[in-house]
Design a protein around this motif. Structure first.
Motif, PDB file in Angstrom:
ATOM      1  N   ILE A 123       0.866  -1.177   0.000  1.00  0.00           N
ATOM      2  CA  ILE A 123       0.000   0.000   0.000  1.00  0.00           C
ATOM      3  C   ILE A 123       0.900   1.224   0.000  1.00  0.00           C
ATOM      4  N   THR A 124       0.740   2.044  -1.004  1.00  0.00           N
ATOM      5  CA  THR A 124       1.544   3.247  -1.137  1.00  0.00           C
ATOM      6  C   THR A 124       0.731   4.365  -0.495  1.00  0.00           C
ATOM      7  N   ARG A 125       1.281   4.938   0.559  1.00  0.00           N
ATOM      8  CA  ARG A 125       0.489   5.893   1.338  1.00  0.00           C
ATOM      9  C   ARG A 125       1.362   7.019   1.844  1.00  0.00           C
ATOM     10  N   PRO A 126       1.163   8.261   1.355  1.00  0.00           N
ATOM     11  CA  PRO A 126       0.303   8.667   0.240  1.00  0.00           C
ATOM     12  C   PRO A 126       0.626   7.905  -1.038  1.00  0.00           C
ATOM     13  N   ASN A 127      -0.397   7.748  -1.878  1.00  0.00           N
ATOM     14  CA  ASN A 127      -0.208   6.983  -3.104  1.00  0.00           C
ATOM     15  C   ASN A 127       0.472   7.837  -4.182  1.00  0.00           C
ATOM     16  N   ALA A 128       1.154   7.160  -5.098  1.00  0.00           N
ATOM     17  CA  ALA A 128       1.677   7.800  -6.301  1.00  0.00           C
ATOM     18  C   ALA A 128       1.086   7.037  -7.483  1.00  0.00           C
ATOM     19  N   PRO A 129       0.685   7.688  -8.572  1.00  0.00           N
ATOM     20  CA  PRO A 129       0.852   9.120  -8.832  1.00  0.00           C
ATOM     21  C   PRO A 129      -0.313   9.983  -8.348  1.00  0.00           C
ATOM     22  N   THR A 130      -1.250   9.436  -7.579  1.00  0.00           N
ATOM     23  CA  THR A 130      -2.460  10.202  -7.281  1.00  0.00           C
ATOM     24  C   THR A 130      -2.263  11.219  -6.151  1.00  0.00           C
ATOM     25  N   GLY A 131      -1.318  10.938  -5.222  1.00  0.00           N
ATOM     26  CA  GLY A 131      -0.954  11.915  -4.192  1.00  0.00           C
ATOM     27  C   GLY A 131      -1.802  11.895  -2.937  1.00  0.00           C
ATOM     28  N   ASN A 132      -2.940  11.190  -2.977  1.00  0.00           N
ATOM     29  CA  ASN A 132      -3.828  11.180  -1.803  1.00  0.00           C
ATOM     30  C   ASN A 132      -3.399  10.102  -0.797  1.00  0.00           C
ATOM     31  N   ALA A 133      -3.845  10.268   0.454  1.00  0.00           N
ATOM     32  CA  ALA A 133      -3.595   9.250   1.482  1.00  0.00           C
ATOM     33  C   ALA A 133      -4.928   8.583   1.808  1.00  0.00           C
ATOM     34  N   PHE A 134      -4.894   7.362   2.322  1.00  0.00           N
ATOM     35  CA  PHE A 134      -6.115   6.637   2.672  1.00  0.00           C
ATOM     36  C   PHE A 134      -6.291   6.695   4.180  1.00  0.00           C
ATOM     37  N   PRO A 135      -7.548   6.628   4.656  1.00  0.00           N
ATOM     38  CA  PRO A 135      -7.774   6.765   6.110  1.00  0.00           C
ATOM     39  C   PRO A 135      -7.001   5.713   6.915  1.00  0.00           C
ATOM     40  N   LEU A 136      -6.391   6.171   8.019  1.00  0.00           N
ATOM     41  CA  LEU A 136      -5.606   5.257   8.864  1.00  0.00           C
ATOM     42  C   LEU A 136      -6.449   4.106   9.391  1.00  0.00           C
ATOM     43  N   ALA A 137      -7.719   4.394   9.728  1.00  0.00           N
ATOM     44  CA  ALA A 137      -8.585   3.346  10.267  1.00  0.00           C
ATOM     45  C   ALA A 137      -8.760   2.225   9.236  1.00  0.00           C
ATOM     46  N   LYS A 138      -8.845   2.631   7.987  1.00  0.00           N
ATOM     47  CA  LYS A 138      -8.956   1.664   6.881  1.00  0.00           C
ATOM     48  C   LYS A 138      -7.696   0.787   6.820  1.00  0.00           C
ATOM     49  N   MET A 139      -6.540   1.416   7.047  1.00  0.00           N
ATOM     50  CA  MET A 139      -5.280   0.676   7.000  1.00  0.00           C
ATOM     51  C   MET A 139      -5.249  -0.400   8.089  1.00  0.00           C
ATOM     52  N   GLU A 140      -5.768  -0.018   9.240  1.00  0.00           N
ATOM     53  CA  GLU A 140      -5.781  -0.987  10.332  1.00  0.00           C
ATOM     54  C   GLU A 140      -6.775  -2.121  10.054  1.00  0.00           C
ATOM     55  N   ASP A 141      -7.911  -1.778   9.426  1.00  0.00           N
ATOM     56  CA  ASP A 141      -8.863  -2.815   8.982  1.00  0.00           C
ATOM     57  C   ASP A 141      -8.166  -3.844   8.094  1.00  0.00           C
ATOM     58  N   VAL A 142      -7.387  -3.325   7.154  1.00  0.00           N
ATOM     59  CA  VAL A 142      -6.683  -4.218   6.227  1.00  0.00           C
ATOM     60  C   VAL A 142      -5.739  -5.129   7.011  1.00  0.00           C
ATOM     61  N   LEU A 143      -5.001  -4.541   7.944  1.00  0.00           N
ATOM     62  CA  LEU A 143      -4.051  -5.346   8.723  1.00  0.00           C
ATOM     63  C   LEU A 143      -4.768  -6.430   9.523  1.00  0.00           C
ATOM     64  N   ARG A 144      -5.956  -6.108  10.019  1.00  0.00           N
ATOM     65  CA  ARG A 144      -6.723  -7.103  10.786  1.00  0.00           C
ATOM     66  C   ARG A 144      -7.222  -8.237   9.904  1.00  0.00           C
ATOM     67  N   ASN A 145      -7.560  -7.893   8.660  1.00  0.00           N
ATOM     68  CA  ASN A 145      -8.213  -8.890   7.794  1.00  0.00           C
ATOM     69  C   ASN A 145      -7.284  -9.629   6.843  1.00  0.00           C
ATOM     70  N   PHE A 146      -6.176  -9.003   6.477  1.00  0.00           N
ATOM     71  CA  PHE A 146      -5.283  -9.620   5.493  1.00  0.00           C
ATOM     72  C   PHE A 146      -4.251 -10.480   6.211  1.00  0.00           C
ATOM     73  N   ASP A 147      -4.074 -11.697   5.692  1.00  0.00           N
ATOM     74  CA  ASP A 147      -3.273 -12.677   6.394  1.00  0.00           C
ATOM     75  C   ASP A 147      -1.796 -12.692   5.990  1.00  0.00           C
ATOM     76  N   GLY A 148      -1.444 -11.984   4.906  1.00  0.00           N
ATOM     77  CA  GLY A 148      -0.057 -12.006   4.423  1.00  0.00           C
ATOM     78  C   GLY A 148       0.768 -10.851   4.976  1.00  0.00           C
ATOM     79  N   ILE A 149       1.824 -10.497   4.248  1.00  0.00           N
ATOM     80  CA  ILE A 149       2.711  -9.390   4.624  1.00  0.00           C
ATOM     81  C   ILE A 149       2.182  -8.100   4.000  1.00  0.00           C
ATOM     82  N   THR A 150       2.019  -7.068   4.818  1.00  0.00           N
ATOM     83  CA  THR A 150       1.573  -5.767   4.302  1.00  0.00           C
ATOM     84  C   THR A 150       2.713  -4.760   4.393  1.00  0.00           C
ATOM     85  N   VAL A 151       3.065  -4.179   3.263  1.00  0.00           N
ATOM     86  CA  VAL A 151       4.119  -3.167   3.218  1.00  0.00           C
ATOM     87  C   VAL A 151       3.479  -1.809   2.952  1.00  0.00           C
TER      88      VAL A 151
END
Ligand SMILES: *Cc1c(COP(=O)(O)O)cnc(C)c1O
Length: 356
Positions: A156-184
């Motif tokens: 997950i590129t945060r802020p993302n390129a080339p769009t420049g926006n960042a995604f909500p931190l709470a969403k990032m934590e949701d992903v970490l809770r639900n995704f079973d692999g390695i998150t970079v």
């Protein structure tokens, strides 16, 4: 007899290499195409270079850059074993892909995002899962995230390129809770953003946060990056990194730059302030502007023709980045420059799209 083609691995023969942004030699060029910092590195960096003991260059560098690791550990409240240094963050990405991606271990990343990930996945022959950003480039929908169940590595590129926006931190934590692999989390632009994922890297064993000195520390020409994560993950990366992946000069200069955080913050604040001014200017002139948390803007001109805007700017020696893929073709990516560059950009833009 075997031809060279017969000798090359199939996945390498069929892939395209990464295309870096141009570094052309146009006189008086306003270079806003590769997200380098508008400002030079600090006097502290100059001092570190001046006092560098060149006579020690006959000896190899510290293979693990421990002086830097200790300094980073102190700043982020972790231990040395949680930090790894790289020859730029591209080097860290190479280690990450070698460790976590192969024919059966699939790689997921956003679309659109930093195009190097796909190149590295192909090198590993790792099938790619693209997570489409929503229409406004916000984080992929839950339906889209379903695809993650087949992935082993997620970037997950945060802020993302080339769009420049960042995604909500709470969403990032949701992903970490639900995704079973390695998150970079590739946080190349985090110092220009309101928040970051460093704290999450401390709490989730399979999360890794990557930073680079190329953007906020004004050291793209030096090559230094680092990642923070659990000792278990860092240990695996250590096994396969090049033995002396960060040279002695880069270690000394990066350490000096890192200790001078204040100068980095000062430049980042100037860039953020120019970014807000420029966003307003573009909006006023009828451009679509993606809300940016980085040192660049992703904007679409009034005629929504990114290619036209890119080419007409280039004719006026203002270089920005254009990405021809379908989702990005209406836009160009513009690095935030200094005041002189910003004035030149706006003037050149006015010659293409007259002000309202
Ligand atoms: C610039 C950039 C990098 C590369 O950083 P280096 O340290 O210069 O290799 C990595 N990821 C993203 C998203 C970038 O924009």
């Amino acid at each position: 007899m075997k031809t060279i083609d017969d000798c090359v691995r199939k996945n390498i023969a069929s892939m395209q290499g990464y295309t870096p942004g141009e570094q052309p030699k146009i006189p008086d060029l306003v270079k806003l195409n590769t997200n380098e910092n508008a400002y030079p590195p600090s006097d502290t960096v100059c001092e570190a270079l001046r006092t560098f003991d060149w006579k020690t260059l006959n000896r190899y560098p510290d293979p693990t850059a421990d002086a830097f690791r200790d300094e980073a550990a102190k700043r982020f409240g972790v231990k040395r074993e949680n930090v790894i240094a790289g020859n730029g963050s591209d080097d860290l990405l190479t280690m990450i892909f070698r460790t976590f991606a192969d024919e059966t271990r699939k790689t997921a990343f956003l679309d659109p995002t930093y195009s190097l990930y796909e190149v590295l996945a192909k090198m590993q022959d790792s099938p790619v899962i693209k997570l489409e950003l929503a229409e406004d480039f916000s984080f992929p929908s839950d339906a889209e995230l379903e695809k993650l169940k087949d992935a082993n590595l997620l970037i997950i590129t945060r802020p993302n390129a080339p769009t420049g926006n960042a995604f909500p931190l709470a969403k990032m934590e949701d992903v970490l809770r639900n995704f079973d692999g390695i998150t970079v989390f590739d946080e190349a632009y985090a110092d220009f953003a309101d928040d970051n994922c460093m704290e999450l890297a401390g709490r989730y064993e399979k999360a890794l946060v990557m930073r680079t000195f190329s953007k906020s520390y004004s050291l793209a020409g030096l090559r230094f990056g680092y990642a923070v994560g659990s000792a278990a993950v860092i240990d695996e990366l250590m096994k396969l990194k090049d033995s002396y992946n960060v040279d002695k000069l880069a270690q000394a200069v990066a350490l000096a730059a890192f200790r001078d955080e204040e100068n980095m913050r000062k430049n980042a604040a100037r860039i953020r302030s120019t970014r807000e001014f420029l966003s307003g200017e573009f909006a006023r002139r009828g451009f679509a502007v993606v809300p940016s948390q980085s040192n660049f803007l992703f904007v679409s001109p009034p005629d929504r023709n990114g290619k036209h805007y890119f080419e007409k700017l280039r004719e006026q020696a203002v270089l920005v980045r254009y990405f021809p893929a379908e989702r990005t073709a209406e836009f160009v990516r513009i690095t935030i420059g200094d005041d002189r560059e910003t004035a030149r950009l706006l003037e050149a833009t006015g010659n293409i799209y007259p002000e309202p």
